[in-house]
Design an enzyme around this catalytic site. Structure first.
Site, PDB file in Angstrom:
ATOM      1  N   GLU A 233       0.848  -1.208   0.000  1.00  0.00           N
ATOM      2  CA  GLU A 233       0.000   0.000   0.000  1.00  0.00           C
ATOM      3  C   GLU A 233       0.868   1.236   0.000  1.00  0.00           C
ATOM      4  O   GLU A 233       1.906   1.283   0.661  1.00  0.00           O
ATOM      5  CB  GLU A 233      -0.878   0.006   1.247  1.00  0.00           C
ATOM      6  N   ASP A 252      -3.811  -7.113  10.801  1.00  0.00           N
ATOM      7  CA  ASP A 252      -4.639  -6.313   9.895  1.00  0.00           C
ATOM      8  C   ASP A 252      -4.751  -6.950   8.501  1.00  0.00           C
ATOM      9  O   ASP A 252      -5.803  -6.878   7.867  1.00  0.00           O
ATOM     10  CB  ASP A 252      -4.013  -4.908   9.766  1.00  0.00           C
ATOM     11  N   HIS A 257      -6.869 -11.442   5.234  1.00  0.00           N
ATOM     12  CA  HIS A 257      -6.852 -11.320   3.769  1.00  0.00           C
ATOM     13  C   HIS A 257      -5.818 -12.232   3.088  1.00  0.00           C
ATOM     14  O   HIS A 257      -6.130 -12.970   2.164  1.00  0.00           O
ATOM     15  CB  HIS A 257      -6.530  -9.891   3.340  1.00  0.00           C
TER      16      HIS A 257
HETATM   17  C1  BG6 Z   1      -8.283  -3.469   5.313  1.00  0.00           C
HETATM   18  C2  BG6 Z   1      -7.182  -3.061   6.255  1.00  0.00           C
HETATM   19  O1  BG6 Z   1      -8.915  -4.631   5.755  1.00  0.00           O
HETATM   20  O2  BG6 Z   1      -7.731  -3.690   4.025  1.00  0.00           O
HETATM   21  C3  BG6 Z   1      -6.511  -1.809   5.769  1.00  0.00           C
HETATM   22  O3  BG6 Z   1      -7.724  -2.840   7.551  1.00  0.00           O
HETATM   23  C4  BG6 Z   1      -6.024  -1.973   4.355  1.00  0.00           C
HETATM   24  O4  BG6 Z   1      -5.428  -1.434   6.609  1.00  0.00           O
HETATM   25  C5  BG6 Z   1      -7.135  -2.531   3.456  1.00  0.00           C
HETATM   26  O5  BG6 Z   1      -5.639  -0.698   3.891  1.00  0.00           O
HETATM   27  C6  BG6 Z   1      -6.556  -2.911   2.098  1.00  0.00           C
HETATM   28  O6  BG6 Z   1      -7.605  -3.262   1.235  1.00  0.00           O
HETATM   29  P1  BG6 Z   1      -7.458  -3.084  -0.337  1.00  0.00           P
HETATM   30  O7  BG6 Z   1      -8.721  -3.660  -0.875  1.00  0.00           O
HETATM   31  O8  BG6 Z   1      -7.305  -1.621  -0.584  1.00  0.00           O
HETATM   32  O9  BG6 Z   1      -6.226  -3.836  -0.736  1.00  0.00           O
END
Ligand code: BG6
Length: 513
Positions: A233, A252, A257
């Site tokens: 990110e 997180d 994920h």
């Molecule tokens: C969230 C986290 O679940 O997913 C965040 O809490 C993170 O910290 C986000 O930024 C990332 O999601 P994506 O879909 O933007 O990759």
């Protein structure tokens, strides 16, 4: 293709129903949930008789609530709201509001009365989804209050709860939370949301693997050298320092994920494509993760934290300078780890997972690195090193690419790496729906395939818990500092245990150099 998609979506009918959003004035509800519901409305995917009841601690009238919903739409669903002003107006008529302080027992009595009233006057059955868009410590409180008022009973319509991540804070607390929820809701009423599973491109990993004859035969230890999963990110903690400092990248991103993505990449093909079969296969992967012993942390896990950095003449704050972060915080904003899936298919194939904030790009992708050809006939003639990779790009510029060596035209046999890439955007007629649209619709239909099951959540906590515990109890385990706009601590490359190898640096535009 479109036809098939519609059939899948409509596998079960979307019955008339009520969606109650706890925490409706919060960021998630405004940014993601309401825009997703509005999009489903625009796509005519909501049932005829459908309402959303916002439940928040603020006292406000229906009128003010509708003004707030409009503002949220104009900010977070700008394009579709501006393009469809009439639809936005008619959508607002489906939105209602009830003040609920989640810790006030009596407020749930008022909520019950309001639901009874709306159900009777609008002739909507009491099929209800309760969305917990609230801080995790309130999940059990809200569930208990719903149970006390009988708002979980199914005599007059089905009831489902959607619980946001993190589900628990550790293995123990996840079990404890599950037990509390299960005191009033069955497993098939609990939808643990992981928005990564709702991403079209994550689902496409299953289709890529299981609908083609040529990927699966090589998808194993015989042909795969290693797998890399990256979720980087560009942003920092973006005003969420209070939450993040008690969480860190491991809780997180990895615990939920990225381990879910790993499970989809590594799972066995289910015999049939239904919720239980798919989730049975993915949980087996999570249960096969080789535990990392506390004495092996340094060889398998690297944690980092971003520091103040000058980027393009602008000072980027370091993590410890972020609002609501402890000035001496040891919370990791970057994690890279090497993981093994101890089963027949993947024996000794390393999976490298990496995530971090303040990195150069916002990219999520999976790279399957294949073993080299057994005999290197053209070794001396490679212009670029000939490597075979399958790249599953989740976002942005979603797609799939295959990298391989080709002869450079002309005399001799010079070989260069080239790639064949498919970009989702080329399927111009099919809009890629947002993860929350897909997941909300699935819950409305009663399809939990893309929601995490309790055993999967527990298995992933079981894997990450000892690492978090070791970090906490052993101050000798280093926390590496890295500058913003870099790919994290250079020590992350040491996980490969081979100086020739390093992490792939993905670019925003999907290409495979
Ligand atoms: C969230 C986290 O679940 O997913 C965040 O809490 C993170 O910290 C986000 O930024 C990332 O999601 P994506 O879909 O933007 O990759």
């Amino acid at each position: 293709m479109e036809e098939i998609e519609k059939k899948n979506v409509r596998k079960n009918p979307v019955e008339n129903q009520i969606l109650v959003i706890f925490g409706s004035n919060g960021d998630l509800a405004k940014r993601k949930l309401m825009p997703a519901i509005f999009q489903l409305y625009l796509d005519n995917l909501l049932p005829e008789n459908f309402i959303v009841i916002g439940a928040g601690s603020q006292e406000k009238s229906e009128e003010i609530n509708r003004t707030d919903v409009t503002k949220a739409m104009l900010e977070f669903a700008k394009e579709s709201a501006e393009a469809n002003p009439d639809k936005l107006q008619s959508f607002l008529e489906h939105t209602y509001y009830q003040k609920v302080n989640n810790q006030e027992f009596e407020d749930f009595g008022n909520l019950k009365n309001y639901i009874d009233h709306l159900s009777a006057t609008l002739d909507i059955p009491k099929n209800i989804i309760y969305y917990f868009s609230i801080p995790p410590f309130l999940y059990e409180v809200v569930a208990a209050n719903l149970i006390k008022y009988g708002l979980n009973t199914e005599e007059d319509g089905w009831k489902r709860i959607i619980v946001e991540k993190p589900f628990g804070y550790s293995y123990e607390t996840a079990i404890d939370l599950d037990t509390k929820l299960r005191s009033g809701f069955n497993e098939d009423q609990i939808y643990r949301i992981d928005h990564y599973l709702g991403k079209e491109t994550v689902q496409n990993i299953m289709v890529t693997r299981f609908s083609n004859g040529f990927f699966e035969p090589i998808w194993n230890r015989k042909y795969v050298d290693r797998v890399e999963i990256t979720a980087s990110e560009k942003i920092g903690v973006a005003g969420r320092g209070g939450y993040y400092d008690t969480s860190g990248a491991m809780r997180d991103m990895i615990q939920n994920h990225l381990l879910q993505v790993l499970a989809v990449v590594a799972m066995e093909p289910p015999s049939i494509f239904d919720s239980e079969s798919i989730r049975n296969e993915s949980v087996k992967v999570l249960q096969s993760l080789r535990p990392i012993k506390s004495t092996e942390i340094n060889q398998n896990v690297v944690r980092g934290q971003y520091i103040e950095t000058m980027v393009d003449d602008v000072i980027q704050k370091g993590y410890r300078q972020e609002k609501d972060v402890a000035p001496n915080s040891k919370t990791e904003t970057f994690v890279a780890l090497r993981v093994f899936v101890d089963n027949w298919r993947w024996g000794d194939v390393p999976f490298y997972i990496r995530t971090g904030k303040q990195l150069p790009e916002h990219v999520t992708e999976v790279v399957i690195h294949l073993k080299p050809a057994p005999h290197q006939l053209f070794k001396q003639r490679c212009v670029a090193q000939s490597t075979n990779m399958i790249i599953l790009r989740i976002s942005p510029d979603a797609g799939v690419a295959v990298d391989f060596g080709m002869k450079i035209p002309g005399a001799g046999y010079k070989v260069q790496n080239v790639n064949m890439a498919f970009h989702y955007s080329d399927l111009a007629s099919n809009k890629i729906s947002e993860a929350y649209e897909r997941l909300l619709l699935d819950c409305m239909i009663g399809d939990s395939t893309l929601y995490a099951r309790a055993d999967a959540v527990k298995a992933s906590w079981k894997f990450v818990d000892p690492i978090i515990h070791a970090w906490k109890s052993n101050s000798d385990i280093p926390l590496y500092f890295y500058e913003c706009n870099t790919w994290g601590p250079k020590e992350a490359n040491a996980l490969f245990g081979n100086k020739e190898l390093k992490w792939r640096a993905p670019f925003k535009k999907f290409k495979t150099e």
